[in-house]
Enzyme design. Structure first.
Site, PDB file in Angstrom:
ATOM      1  N   CYS A   2       0.834  -1.189   0.000  1.00  0.00           N
ATOM      2  CA  CYS A   2       0.000   0.000   0.000  1.00  0.00           C
ATOM      3  C   CYS A   2       0.875   1.247   0.000  1.00  0.00           C
ATOM      4  O   CYS A   2       1.874   1.320   0.694  1.00  0.00           O
ATOM      5  CB  CYS A   2      -0.943   0.088   1.191  1.00  0.00           C
ATOM      6  N   ARG A  27       3.998  -0.330  -4.674  1.00  0.00           N
ATOM      7  CA  ARG A  27       3.713  -0.837  -3.330  1.00  0.00           C
ATOM      8  C   ARG A  27       2.410  -1.625  -3.257  1.00  0.00           C
ATOM      9  O   ARG A  27       2.096  -2.231  -2.233  1.00  0.00           O
ATOM     10  CB  ARG A  27       3.653   0.327  -2.336  1.00  0.00           C
ATOM     11  N   GLY A 101      -0.582  -0.707   6.466  1.00  0.00           N
ATOM     12  CA  GLY A 101      -0.219  -1.501   7.639  1.00  0.00           C
ATOM     13  C   GLY A 101      -1.369  -2.427   8.004  1.00  0.00           C
ATOM     14  O   GLY A 101      -2.259  -2.674   7.187  1.00  0.00           O
ATOM     15  N   GLU A 480       8.083 -15.061 -10.305  1.00  0.00           N
ATOM     16  CA  GLU A 480       7.305 -13.889  -9.885  1.00  0.00           C
ATOM     17  C   GLU A 480       6.866 -13.009 -11.037  1.00  0.00           C
ATOM     18  O   GLU A 480       5.803 -12.414 -10.967  1.00  0.00           O
ATOM     19  CB  GLU A 480       8.020 -13.080  -8.784  1.00  0.00           C
ATOM     20  N   HIS A 496      18.516 -36.944  -6.347  1.00  0.00           N
ATOM     21  CA  HIS A 496      17.856 -37.421  -5.121  1.00  0.00           C
ATOM     22  C   HIS A 496      16.339 -37.241  -5.164  1.00  0.00           C
ATOM     23  O   HIS A 496      15.686 -37.239  -4.136  1.00  0.00           O
ATOM     24  CB  HIS A 496      18.446 -36.721  -3.894  1.00  0.00           C
TER      25      HIS A 496
HETATM   26  O1  M6R Z   1      13.079  -4.767   0.395  1.00  0.00           O
HETATM   27  P1  M6R Z   1      13.633  -6.115   0.697  1.00  0.00           P
HETATM   28  O2  M6R Z   1      14.937  -6.373  -0.007  1.00  0.00           O
HETATM   29  O3  M6R Z   1      13.729  -6.426   2.160  1.00  0.00           O
HETATM   30  O4  M6R Z   1      12.575  -7.134   0.087  1.00  0.00           O
HETATM   31  C1  M6R Z   1      12.699  -8.511   0.279  1.00  0.00           C
HETATM   32  C2  M6R Z   1      11.781  -9.288  -0.644  1.00  0.00           C
HETATM   33  O5  M6R Z   1      10.443  -8.979  -0.384  1.00  0.00           O
HETATM   34  C3  M6R Z   1      12.080  -9.001  -2.115  1.00  0.00           C
HETATM   35  O6  M6R Z   1      13.412  -9.263  -2.431  1.00  0.00           O
HETATM   36  C4  M6R Z   1      11.175  -9.862  -3.015  1.00  0.00           C
HETATM   37  O7  M6R Z   1      11.512 -11.208  -2.896  1.00  0.00           O
HETATM   38  C5  M6R Z   1      11.268  -9.395  -4.466  1.00  0.00           C
HETATM   39  N1  M6R Z   1       9.973  -9.387  -5.052  1.00  0.00           N
HETATM   40  C6  M6R Z   1      12.136 -10.252  -5.301  1.00  0.00           C
HETATM   41  O8  M6R Z   1      12.227  -9.828  -6.611  1.00  0.00           O
END
Ligand code: M6R
Length: 590
Positions: A2, A27, A101, A480, A496
């Site tokens: 958000c 976001r 949040g 993703e 394995h």
């Molecule tokens: O802002 P951060 O590096 O802490 O974020 C961590 C993960 O949420 C972030 O790397 C997420 O896995 C991405 N979408 C990967 O491309």
């Protein structure tokens, strides 16, 4: 998760809020909304869909107000829908709230408010906030707001408007980021700096339990508990507005991949801090890398690097650490927390727990002034610049560079490597930007490969040691943004079990640096070939060709073609790689 925005000044609030939301859309992007005060009444428009769609529907250009708030949502409580989109109002429409949040005690608050006659229209946790303010209102917006916020549990960054006092926006934060951009006779409230960059580079950063009264000429920040005024430092943002724009690239993700050479150079700028921190780190008995998603893969490379220099180390995931590993943490432990945003809730919560147990915490972070930087003992900035695409690319390259430098300097401090060897590798690190440039120069070839592979249903990524995390990261990217099922395995593990899934034409991406494990990797590649899998080698002689490099730097180089491959496969599958479904960039909920 958000994005929230607010504007107060002399210009058209709706136009500015629209632009701000566009910059916060990474976001969350399942619904959006805007509320403006006009002639002492409130205009609210919200709906399911992207910022572009909702703002066009709203006819925002016709709204002449000079004060307003806005929101772009990543659903937690309640599906994406018009009712659940923010902003939310109380029953009388007097208090309007946008929130980022999770309000953990919303059920209790809602039950209490419903007993007192409040009617709710959404399934969100957020809606309790305007109702609570309305319930507590006597004659002061600020007092009602403060009392209401004091009753909230969980995480929040909130912006609130009221027709009762139309010259101000009230704001508060706990565990979700919030900044105020300072203009002349205008103020910009946002979850993150890219939103305010076109208007000002001067910002105030709120801390947990701060609340504020924002008018067009003043910002007053106070302590939520005591109500006393707090003096805040004005931060100058060093990022350039161009860094937060596509500059001719089709997508932010592609632009950010093309900034990976620069990401190495920028990360090296922190060398003086890295040297100092390595001297401190050598005093700790146990070293843990901590992070989530891509950042955890960077930390995983760190673990392998330290082990390479005979320094014991572990990788722990932010979402797991506090439920198990934390029990083993004490003052002999050092935590190296890795995060692009510095706002990932799982990482932050783990760091807080680790510090309570006496651990020394170093953070490797991109976003200057983010929450993680405020709860760490020391910081190594990667200086990668704003990363807007949801999939992390250049930030990963920056993180790997910082981690490699830190590991090398620590190894030198502990006399596991010589000064000459260190100098040699540092020279090689300086050669990385050119070598990344060479890989990027082969983009057309990578695209050609993507054309052959884009309709495959499953991918395998295999690597050993330092490049097992590269396999994990390559697989995460294609999952993703291209929504393709991908499995990553240490190459030796294929036999394995997962080998049973291999059949004719299944792509197996083998990350194969020219090191002492080359022959072992070749055997694993043969195992896959014998099952008629399509092998795509990343390496000096691979289909995804990489320049010659010292194997310990190979993770930094070898991820670049994998980023390009995932990007082109996503585009060929007609997907928007910048905004993958169900995801958001900053994951500020646990
Ligand atoms: O802002 P951060 O590096 O802490 O974020 C961590 C993960 O949420 C972030 O790397 C997420 O896995 C991405 N979408 C990967 O491309």
């Amino acid at each position: 998760m958000c994005g929230i925005a607010g504007y107060i000044g002399d210009k058209s609030a709706s136009k500015i809020l629209f632009e701000m939301l566009k910059r916060l859309e990474y976001r969350g992007y399942d619904s959006a909304g805007i509320a403006c005060l006009s002639d002492d009444s409130v205009v609210v428009f919200k709906n399911k869909g992207t910022v572009d769609k909702v703002m066009k529907e709203s006819g925002y250009e016709a709204i002449t107000s000079k004060i307003g708030i806005a929101h772009t949502r990543w659903a937690t409580h309640g599906e994406p829908s018009k009712e659940n989109a923010h902003p939310h109002c109380d029953s009388k429409g007097e208090f309007i709230v946008a929130h980022n949040g999770i309000i953990e005690n919303y059920r209790d608050l809602k039950a209490e408010l419903m007993e007192r006659g409040h009617r709710f229209e959404s399934q969100t946790d957020t809606e309790v906030i305007p109702h609570l303010i309305s319930e507590l209102y006597v004659d002061s917006f600020e007092e009602a707001f403060r009392e209401a916020v004091k009753r909230l549990r969980g995480s929040f960054a909130v912006v609130v408007l009221s027709a009762k006092e139309p010259d101000r926006i009230l704001i508060a934060r706990k565990d979700s980021p919030l900044i105020v951009g300072l203009g002349d006779s205008e103020k910009f409230i946002a979850s993150d700096t890219p939103a305010v960059l076109p208007y000002t580079k001067r910002v105030l950063i709120l801390d947990d339990f701060d609340y504020g009264i924002v008018t067009k000429d003043h910002v007053t920040i106070k302590d939520l508990q005591t109500g006393e005024e707090i003096t805040k430092k004005v931060h100058e943002i060093e990022w350039d507005i161009k860094q937060a724009e596509k500059e001719g690239f089709t997508h932010f993700m592609l632009k950010e991949i093309f900034e990976e050479s620069e990401a190495v150079k920028n990360a090296v700028k922190a060398l003086p801090d890295i040297e100092k921190i390595a001297k401190k780190l050598k005093n700790y008995k146990r070293i843990y890398f901590l992070g989530c998603g891509t950042a955890s893969h960077a930390g995983f490379v760190g673990k392998y690097l330290l082990e390479r220099f005979s320094i014991p180390s572990e990788l722990v995931l932010g979402s797991e650490f506090r439920y198990s590993t934390v029990n083993t943490i004490d003052k002999d432990c050092a935590i190296i927390a890795v995060s692009q945003s510095g706002e990932t809730a799982d990482t932050l919560a783990s760091v807080k727990d680790a510090r309570e147990r006496g651990a020394y915490v170093v953070s490797i972070v991109n976003v200057v002034g983010s929450t993680l930087t405020r709860v760490s003992d020391d910081i190594i900035y990667t200086y990668s610049g704003p990363e807007i695409a949801v999939a992390s690319t250049k930030a990963y390259v920056g993180q790997l560079t910082s981690i490699t430098l830190l590991s090398l300097y620590l190894a030198k401090e502990l006399q596991r490597i010589s000064a000459d060897y260190l100098d040699e590798i540092i020279d090689d690190i300086h050669s990385l930007p050119d070598k990344i440039g060479q890989i990027l120069g082969n983009e057309e070839e990578v695209k050609g490969l993507a054309e052959k592979l884009f309709d495959k249903k499953i991918f395998f990524y295999i690597g050993r040691r330092l490049n097992y995390p590269t396999a994990l990261e390559g697989a995460l990217k294609i999952k993703e943004i291209a929504y393709v099922h991908a499995e990553a395995y240490p190459a030796g593990e294929l036999k394995h079990g997962p080998l049973a899934l291999l059949e004719e034409g299944v792509p197996v991406v083998a990350i194969n640096p020219n090191d002492d494990l080359l022959e072992k990797m070749d055997s694993n590649i043969q195992e896959a070939k014998a099952r008629n899998a399509s092998i795509i080698v990343v390496g000096e002689n691979g289909a995804l060709k990489t320049p010659v490099i010292d194997p310990i730097l190979s993770p930094i180089l070898y991820i670049v073609p994998l980023h390009l491959l995932a990007y082109h496969i996503a585009v060929l599958r007609k997907l928007d790689p910048d905004k993958p479904r169900n995801l958001a960039k900053s994951v500020t909920v646990e």
